[in-house]
Design a protein around this motif. Sequence first.
Motif, short mmCIF file in Angstrom:
data_model
loop_
_atom_site.label_atom_id
_atom_site.label_comp_id
_atom_site.label_asym_id
_atom_site.label_seq_id
_atom_site.Cartn_x
_atom_site.Cartn_y
_atom_site.Cartn_z
N ALA A 1 0.85 -1.19 0.00
CA ALA A 1 0.00 0.00 0.00
C ALA A 1 0.88 1.24 0.00
N GLU B 1 -2.43 5.56 1.58
CA GLU B 1 -3.39 4.49 1.88
C GLU B 1 -3.19 3.94 3.28
N THR B 2 -1.94 3.72 3.61
CA THR B 2 -1.62 3.16 4.93
C THR B 2 -2.07 4.10 6.04
N SER C 1 -4.34 6.51 5.95
CA SER C 1 -5.79 6.72 6.01
C SER C 1 -6.54 5.52 6.60
N ARG C 2 -5.90 4.37 6.64
CA ARG C 2 -6.54 3.16 7.17
C ARG C 2 -6.01 2.72 8.52
N SER C 3 -5.05 3.46 9.06
CA SER C 3 -4.37 3.00 10.28
C SER C 3 -4.83 3.74 11.52
N ARG C 4 -5.06 2.98 12.56
CA ARG C 4 -5.39 3.58 13.86
C ARG C 4 -4.13 3.70 14.72
N PRO D 1 -7.08 8.73 10.69
CA PRO D 1 -8.43 8.82 11.27
C PRO D 1 -8.38 9.53 12.62
#
Length: 150
Positions: free
Chosen positions: A4, A8-9, A11-14, A39
């Motif tokens: 990724a 991308e990484t 935007s999808r990582s907490r 996020p």
Amino acid sequence: MLPASLDETLSRSRFVFVLATVTDENRHLIGERELELLPDSARLVLVSRAPVVDYPALLAHVARGRLLAGIDVWPEEPVAADDPVRDLDGLVLSAHRAGGMPEAFQAIGDMVLDDLTLLAQGLPPVRMQSAARELVGRYRNRPVTCLRSR
């Protein structure tokens, strides 16, 4: 596991762990734009080198309560006793100690021993890297001034 992009990484990582040495290409790799991709309530843990992250941008996100952060490396160390970051909610401040934990030293010793065992058997090392001149020249860590006793 799928490859990724950084965007991308993020935007999808907490949880994001930043583990990078500093080069000319990655100064402020994590800046305002990248922090905006995370996020709300994401956690960023910085244990590599300070210039990889834009500190004012990161601290602004933490101050607003949008992100939580754990920071082990700082642009100026030690962090001044009266620096407002010491009282910032949502920030865990460490004094450049993550690499100095006994567990880290044990793991480093184990890796060296593994490769020395391979070398003694005439095999190439698996974990160690040669200091490649073309890579070493890209690192931008501040030089350490050594005081010699006279």
